[in-house]
Scaffold this active site. Sequence first.
Site, PDB file in Angstrom:
ATOM      1  N   HIS A   1       0.855  -0.890   0.015  1.00 29.91           N
ATOM      2  CA  HIS A   1      -0.291  -0.191  -0.269  1.00 29.91           C
ATOM      3  C   HIS A   1       1.167   1.035  -0.061  1.00 29.91           C
ATOM      4  O   HIS A   1       1.950   0.971  -0.029  1.00 29.91           O
ATOM      5  CB  HIS A   1      -0.664   0.093   1.108  1.00 29.91           C
ATOM      6  CG  HIS A   1      -0.359   0.320   2.531  1.00 29.91           C
ATOM      7  ND1 HIS A   1       0.462  -0.988   3.478  1.00 29.91           N
ATOM      8  CD2 HIS A   1      -0.513   0.543   3.556  1.00 29.91           C
ATOM      9  CE1 HIS A   1       0.382  -0.447   4.512  1.00 29.91           C
ATOM     10  NE2 HIS A   1       0.145   0.681   5.273  1.00 29.91           N
TER      11      HIS A   1
ATOM     12  N   HIS B   1       1.199   4.031   1.993  1.00 33.58           N
ATOM     13  CA  HIS B   1       2.101   4.704   3.571  1.00 33.58           C
ATOM     14  C   HIS B   1       3.506   4.516   3.141  1.00 33.58           C
ATOM     15  O   HIS B   1       3.802   4.080   2.541  1.00 33.58           O
ATOM     16  CB  HIS B   1       1.701   3.578   4.681  1.00 33.58           C
ATOM     17  CG  HIS B   1       0.109   4.321   4.950  1.00 33.58           C
ATOM     18  ND1 HIS B   1      -1.390   3.551   5.369  1.00 33.58           N
ATOM     19  CD2 HIS B   1      -0.377   5.474   4.132  1.00 33.58           C
ATOM     20  CE1 HIS B   1      -2.012   3.734   5.685  1.00 33.58           C
ATOM     21  NE2 HIS B   1      -2.308   5.517   4.709  1.00 33.58           N
TER      22      HIS B   1
ATOM     23  N   ASP C   1       5.998   4.702   5.057  1.00 33.45           N
ATOM     24  CA  ASP C   1       6.439   3.827   5.927  1.00 33.45           C
ATOM     25  C   ASP C   1       6.447   1.766   5.217  1.00 33.45           C
ATOM     26  O   ASP C   1       6.662   1.416   6.040  1.00 33.45           O
ATOM     27  CB  ASP C   1       5.986   3.597   7.551  1.00 33.45           C
ATOM     28  CG  ASP C   1       4.375   2.761   7.430  1.00 33.45           C
ATOM     29  OD1 ASP C   1       3.695   3.175   6.993  1.00 33.45           O
ATOM     30  OD2 ASP C   1       4.422   1.908   8.930  1.00 33.45           O
ATOM     31  N   HIS C   2       6.151   1.780   4.297  1.00 32.33           N
ATOM     32  CA  HIS C   2       5.844   0.643   3.776  1.00 32.33           C
ATOM     33  C   HIS C   2       7.051   0.963   1.687  1.00 32.33           C
ATOM     34  O   HIS C   2       6.848  -0.042   1.357  1.00 32.33           O
ATOM     35  CB  HIS C   2       4.314   0.229   3.481  1.00 32.33           C
ATOM     36  CG  HIS C   2       4.217  -0.368   4.353  1.00 32.33           C
ATOM     37  ND1 HIS C   2       4.262  -1.510   4.752  1.00 32.33           N
ATOM     38  CD2 HIS C   2       3.544   0.299   5.517  1.00 32.33           C
ATOM     39  CE1 HIS C   2       3.768  -1.543   6.339  1.00 32.33           C
ATOM     40  NE2 HIS C   2       3.717  -0.458   6.621  1.00 32.33           N
TER      41      HIS C   2
ATOM     42  N   HIS D   1      -7.414  -0.411   5.719  1.00 33.89           N
ATOM     43  CA  HIS D   1      -6.439   0.293   6.028  1.00 33.89           C
ATOM     44  C   HIS D   1      -6.955   1.394   5.144  1.00 33.89           C
ATOM     45  O   HIS D   1      -6.805   2.439   5.838  1.00 33.89           O
ATOM     46  CB  HIS D   1      -5.577  -0.983   6.287  1.00 33.89           C
ATOM     47  CG  HIS D   1      -4.454   0.580   6.493  1.00 33.89           C
ATOM     48  ND1 HIS D   1      -4.179   0.976   8.499  1.00 33.89           N
ATOM     49  CD2 HIS D   1      -2.889  -0.035   6.185  1.00 33.89           C
ATOM     50  CE1 HIS D   1      -3.461   1.308   8.061  1.00 33.89           C
ATOM     51  NE2 HIS D   1      -2.714   0.776   7.094  1.00 33.89           N
TER      52      HIS D   1
ATOM     53  N   ASP E   1      -0.540  -3.570   7.115  1.00 35.05           N
ATOM     54  CA  ASP E   1      -1.725  -3.041   7.511  1.00 35.05           C
ATOM     55  C   ASP E   1      -2.786  -4.158   7.415  1.00 35.05           C
ATOM     56  O   ASP E   1      -3.126  -3.072   7.981  1.00 35.05           O
ATOM     57  CB  ASP E   1      -0.936  -2.293   7.692  1.00 35.05           C
ATOM     58  CG  ASP E   1       0.361  -1.112   7.768  1.00 35.05           C
ATOM     59  OD1 ASP E   1       1.677  -2.459   7.919  1.00 35.05           O
ATOM     60  OD2 ASP E   1       0.676  -0.349   8.035  1.00 35.05           O
TER      61      ASP E   1
ATOM     62  N   HIS F   1       4.371  -4.952  10.904  1.00 33.36           N
ATOM     63  CA  HIS F   1       4.781  -4.515  12.503  1.00 33.36           C
ATOM     64  C   HIS F   1       4.810  -4.970  12.779  1.00 33.36           C
ATOM     65  O   HIS F   1       4.053  -6.187  13.054  1.00 33.36           O
ATOM     66  CB  HIS F   1       3.393  -2.635  12.986  1.00 33.36           C
ATOM     67  CG  HIS F   1       3.693  -1.475  11.511  1.00 33.36           C
ATOM     68  ND1 HIS F   1       4.808  -0.542  11.516  1.00 33.36           N
ATOM     69  CD2 HIS F   1       3.104  -1.392  11.026  1.00 33.36           C
ATOM     70  CE1 HIS F   1       4.595   0.279  11.505  1.00 33.36           C
ATOM     71  NE2 HIS F   1       3.620  -0.460   9.635  1.00 33.36           N
TER      72      HIS F   1
END
Length: 253
Positions: free
Chosen positions: A51, A53, A55-56, A108, A125, A163
């Site tokens: 996805h 975001h 942090d990915h 998400h 996530d 995570h």
Amino acid sequence: MRPSALPALEDNYIWVLGEGSRSLVVDPSDAAPVLAAAGQGLVPQAVLLTHHHHDHCGGVPALRERWPDLPVYAPDDARIDLDCERVGDGTRLRLLGLQIDVLAVPGHTRSHIAYLGGGNLFCGDALFSLGCGRMFEGTPAQMHASLQRMSALADDTRVCCGHEYTLANAAFALAVEPGNAALQARREEALAQRRAGRPTLPATLASERACNPFLRCAEPAVRAAAARHLGHAPSTDEETFAALRAWKDVFRA
């Protein structure tokens, strides 16, 4: 083929499937752990993104500086501003000699996808061990359906999420189902893993179905806990899920 987890940022995992020049990298939040692994022989064959975001996918530009021709597969979402091959539900990739199937798992984010291959579910996530992601863009109906879709996979499927949230999720799960012996055992296992400096992941889907309240919305004990939170009995599994997710959003151990 069992994957390995590279810790990144505060609590992210970058997943590596394979070895050496026959490796895939999933959700590289930061290039540094991947580049460090390159010093031990890692040469990624491709990157898979679940996805948009940061942090990915934030590490992709730096990985492309090291490997300019590195293929990147990503959901069809303009917010992933990268030169990549767009994939969606039903796409079938052939990488590392493995069949890798793409599953749409919105909730998400609206374009969230997961990758299933080699007995591994790279779910970003969407699904966490003992929990699930927040619904930033999706609806409870979408998220519940996505979780049920993943829950229907084979018992021995390895859940490779983005995570290290297992112990925090365990606290909420035990608030929902304090009498669940499998959940109590899973928490003790996770505590031992973290004390030893090891990831709590991957988990198996069989374990998640036995322990994760978000996959157990039909269970009487989970429904009863949702009813206590709602003030009335939920009429459907979806309503149970929505109540649990709203409760989790404000839960403090």
